[in-house]
Design an enzyme around this catalytic site. Structure first.
Site, PDB file in Angstrom:
ATOM      1  N   ARG A  28      76.342 -83.001  20.350  1.00 22.51           N
ATOM      2  CA  ARG A  28      75.589 -82.879  21.612  1.00 22.51           C
ATOM      3  C   ARG A  28      76.581 -82.479  22.698  1.00 22.51           C
ATOM      4  O   ARG A  28      77.603 -83.142  22.876  1.00 22.51           O
ATOM      5  CB  ARG A  28      74.936 -84.219  21.972  1.00 22.51           C
ATOM      6  CG  ARG A  28      74.260 -84.198  23.345  1.00 22.51           C
ATOM      7  CD  ARG A  28      73.922 -85.594  23.853  1.00 22.51           C
ATOM      8  NE  ARG A  28      72.946 -86.291  23.050  1.00 22.51           N
ATOM      9  CZ  ARG A  28      72.867 -87.621  22.955  1.00 22.51           C
ATOM     10  NH1 ARG A  28      73.726 -88.395  23.596  1.00 22.51           N
ATOM     11  NH2 ARG A  28      71.939 -88.188  22.206  1.00 22.51           N
ATOM     12  N   GLN A  39      81.788 -83.828  26.318  1.00 25.31           N
ATOM     13  CA  GLN A  39      81.449 -83.716  27.741  1.00 25.31           C
ATOM     14  C   GLN A  39      82.136 -82.493  28.351  1.00 25.31           C
ATOM     15  O   GLN A  39      83.365 -82.398  28.332  1.00 25.31           O
ATOM     16  CB  GLN A  39      81.911 -84.995  28.457  1.00 25.31           C
ATOM     17  CG  GLN A  39      81.187 -86.240  27.956  1.00 25.31           C
ATOM     18  CD  GLN A  39      82.016 -87.504  28.115  1.00 25.31           C
ATOM     19  OE1 GLN A  39      83.233 -87.487  27.967  1.00 25.31           O
ATOM     20  NE2 GLN A  39      81.354 -88.617  28.388  1.00 25.31           N
ATOM     21  N   ASP A  84      76.960 -91.832  21.155  1.00 23.61           N
ATOM     22  CA  ASP A  84      77.077 -91.365  22.543  1.00 23.61           C
ATOM     23  C   ASP A  84      78.548 -91.367  22.943  1.00 23.61           C
ATOM     24  O   ASP A  84      79.347 -92.125  22.389  1.00 23.61           O
ATOM     25  CB  ASP A  84      76.333 -92.317  23.494  1.00 23.61           C
ATOM     26  CG  ASP A  84      74.822 -92.086  23.497  1.00 23.61           C
ATOM     27  OD1 ASP A  84      74.354 -91.114  22.877  1.00 23.61           O
ATOM     28  OD2 ASP A  84      74.117 -92.893  24.133  1.00 23.61           O
ATOM     29  N   MET A  85      78.903 -90.528  23.922  1.00 20.52           N
ATOM     30  CA  MET A  85      80.285 -90.518  24.403  1.00 20.52           C
ATOM     31  C   MET A  85      80.347 -91.290  25.716  1.00 20.52           C
ATOM     32  O   MET A  85      79.581 -91.020  26.642  1.00 20.52           O
ATOM     33  CB  MET A  85      80.760 -89.075  24.607  1.00 20.52           C
ATOM     34  CG  MET A  85      82.227 -88.964  24.963  1.00 20.52           C
ATOM     35  SD  MET A  85      83.356 -89.777  23.808  1.00 20.52           S
ATOM     36  CE  MET A  85      83.438 -88.582  22.472  1.00 20.52           C
ATOM     37  N   ARG A 122      74.959 -99.528  36.653  1.00 18.53           N
ATOM     38  CA  ARG A 122      76.179 -98.835  36.224  1.00 18.53           C
ATOM     39  C   ARG A 122      76.031 -97.321  36.391  1.00 18.53           C
ATOM     40  O   ARG A 122      76.908 -96.648  36.904  1.00 18.53           O
ATOM     41  CB  ARG A 122      76.470 -99.180  34.762  1.00 18.53           C
ATOM     42  CG  ARG A 122      77.779 -98.597  34.269  1.00 18.53           C
ATOM     43  CD  ARG A 122      77.963 -98.869  32.796  1.00 18.53           C
ATOM     44  NE  ARG A 122      78.275-100.246  32.532  1.00 18.53           N
ATOM     45  CZ  ARG A 122      79.494-100.775  32.632  1.00 18.53           C
ATOM     46  NH1 ARG A 122      80.500-100.022  33.013  1.00 18.53           N
ATOM     47  NH2 ARG A 122      79.712-102.036  32.351  1.00 18.53           N
ATOM     48  N   THR A 157      70.812 -80.951  28.720  1.00 23.00           N
ATOM     49  CA  THR A 157      70.917 -80.655  30.158  1.00 23.00           C
ATOM     50  C   THR A 157      69.533 -80.496  30.781  1.00 23.00           C
ATOM     51  O   THR A 157      68.579 -80.145  30.088  1.00 23.00           O
ATOM     52  CB  THR A 157      71.731 -79.355  30.399  1.00 23.00           C
ATOM     53  OG1 THR A 157      71.870 -79.149  31.808  1.00 23.00           O
ATOM     54  CG2 THR A 157      71.084 -78.124  29.778  1.00 23.00           C
ATOM     55  N   HIS A 158      69.473 -80.776  32.104  1.00 24.47           N
ATOM     56  CA  HIS A 158      68.248 -80.482  32.863  1.00 24.47           C
ATOM     57  C   HIS A 158      68.523 -79.373  33.856  1.00 24.47           C
ATOM     58  O   HIS A 158      67.747 -79.127  34.761  1.00 24.47           O
ATOM     59  CB  HIS A 158      67.787 -81.721  33.643  1.00 24.47           C
ATOM     60  CG  HIS A 158      67.898 -82.976  32.861  1.00 24.47           C
ATOM     61  ND1 HIS A 158      69.004 -83.780  32.916  1.00 24.47           N
ATOM     62  CD2 HIS A 158      67.062 -83.542  31.986  1.00 24.47           C
ATOM     63  CE1 HIS A 158      68.854 -84.795  32.092  1.00 24.47           C
ATOM     64  NE2 HIS A 158      67.691 -84.681  31.521  1.00 24.47           N
TER      65      HIS A 158
END
Ligand code: FDA
Length: 305
Positions: A181, A155, A125-126, A285, A223-224
């Site tokens: 991703r 991102q 993950d980033m 967070r 994405t959503h």
């Protein structure tokens, strides 16, 4: 509304855990490994894959690292034994990225080796922009050792993302095994390094996706946002991208109707399933980083699953 959201995010730590769990349970599989496997089993039965994430991040002491590593190893072994169709997502700051880069590399190396022993895939993950260079470097090392078994995230909100894609395309071996991703980016970054307008982030998202497709990389489209999903459909159709060279990804509990429609249109879907005891800090967070989520959460309280 943004100010109200920010205020609510500020007082959430003062609320009892049980109340915050009411907000969070829609987005988190549960506290135990068996919860994540149960959700994976259900989603597999509906034709979707998952990527399972053990909650925990931004460690500043090494005391918990061994425990997290054993849990990931158990998760990988159990998923394989139970023949579940899932991969794994890891956050490098959970394995000491902010303490000692080599320590983090060695831990992730062990986790990816374990995954490879079962022919499984691990995505890094980033995290926030203090980690971007370090996480790309970790990825380059692990990708060279385990091509096709490890992926990274970029991102679209970051102005550097197209440069990072160009760098990866030009300098990394096994380019056809690059698996990236693309997401908008959840962290609140400074305007000097990040696009702040939604349309700029969306434009960069589709530009990055088109680059990935054009350079024969595997694209994980996270994405959503319906407009971005439709934009991705157009690119997939224009470039005649094979069904096994991309997938859509969505977070567990978010936009299940859109998720269903993507699957019904014949595209592959992988759901991000977080679990673990650290759900409380994770939820706070996320909310502090992105107070706009408060509106989604308040809505979630009133809309049944
Ligand atoms: P946007 O925020 O515009 O949301 C579109 C619509 O989706 C909203 O209008 C709303 O209806 C719905 N929605 C979105 N989020 C919701 C929520 N939490 N609850 C309810 N409804 C919601 N980020 C990062 O920095 N590093 C990473 O490694 C990852 N990894 C990752 C994996 C996967 C599988 C996904 C889907 C996302 C990430 N992200 C991430 C998070 C990502 O960067 C981004 O913050 C969110 O996906 C929200 O952006 P959208 O593109 O969904 O658009």
């Amino acid at each position: 509304m943004f100010r109200v959201n920010k205020m609510i995010a500020g007082i959430l730590p003062l609320m009892p855990e049980k109340l915050v769990w009411l907000f969070s349970s829609r987005y988190i599989a549960g506290q135990n490994l068996s919860d994540a496997l149960d959700i994976t089993r259900q989603l597999n039965a509906q034709g979707m894959q998952t990527t399972i994430d053990l909650l925990g991040e931004f460690l500043m002491t090494a005391s918990k690292i061994d425990r997290y590593k054993s849990e990931y190893e158990r998760l990988i072994d159990t998923s394989a034994e139970e023949l579940l169709d899932n991969s794994f997502s890891v956050k490098p700051t959970m394995f000491g990225l902010l303490i000692d880069r080599d320590l983090c590399y060695l831990n992730l190396h062990d986790i990816v080796s374990k995954a490879v022993s079962h022919d499984r895939f691990v995505r890094i993950d980033m995290e926030d922009s203090q980690c971007t260079d370090r996480e790309l470097e970790l990825f380059r090392r692990l990708h060279a050792e385990f091509p096709g078994h490890v992926g990274i995230v970029l991102q679209a909100c970051l102005k550097r993302t197209m440069d990072d894609l160009n760098m990866l395309a030009a300098s990394v071996p096994y380019r056809d095994k690059l698996n990236i991703r693309i997401c908008k980016g959840i962290y609140d970054e400074a305007p000097a390094i990040a696009y702040k307008k939604k349309e700029d982030v969306s434009r960069n998202f589709l530009k990055a996706l088109e680059f990935m497709i054009g350079h024969d990389m595997f694209a994980a489209i996270a994405t959503h946002d319906k407009k971005l999903v439709e934009g991705a459909y157009r690119l997939i159709s224009r470039y005649k991208v094979r069904n096994d060279r991309y997938e859509f990804q969505m977070l567990y509990g978010v936009t299940p109707e859109l998720r269903r429609s993507v699957v019904e249109s014949g595209h592959r879907m992988r759901v991000y399933v977080p679990y673990g005891k650290e759900w409380f800090n994770y939820s706070l967070r996320r909310l502090r980083e992105n107070p706009r989520m408060i509106s989604h959460i308040i809505k979630a309280l009133f809309v049944r699953r």
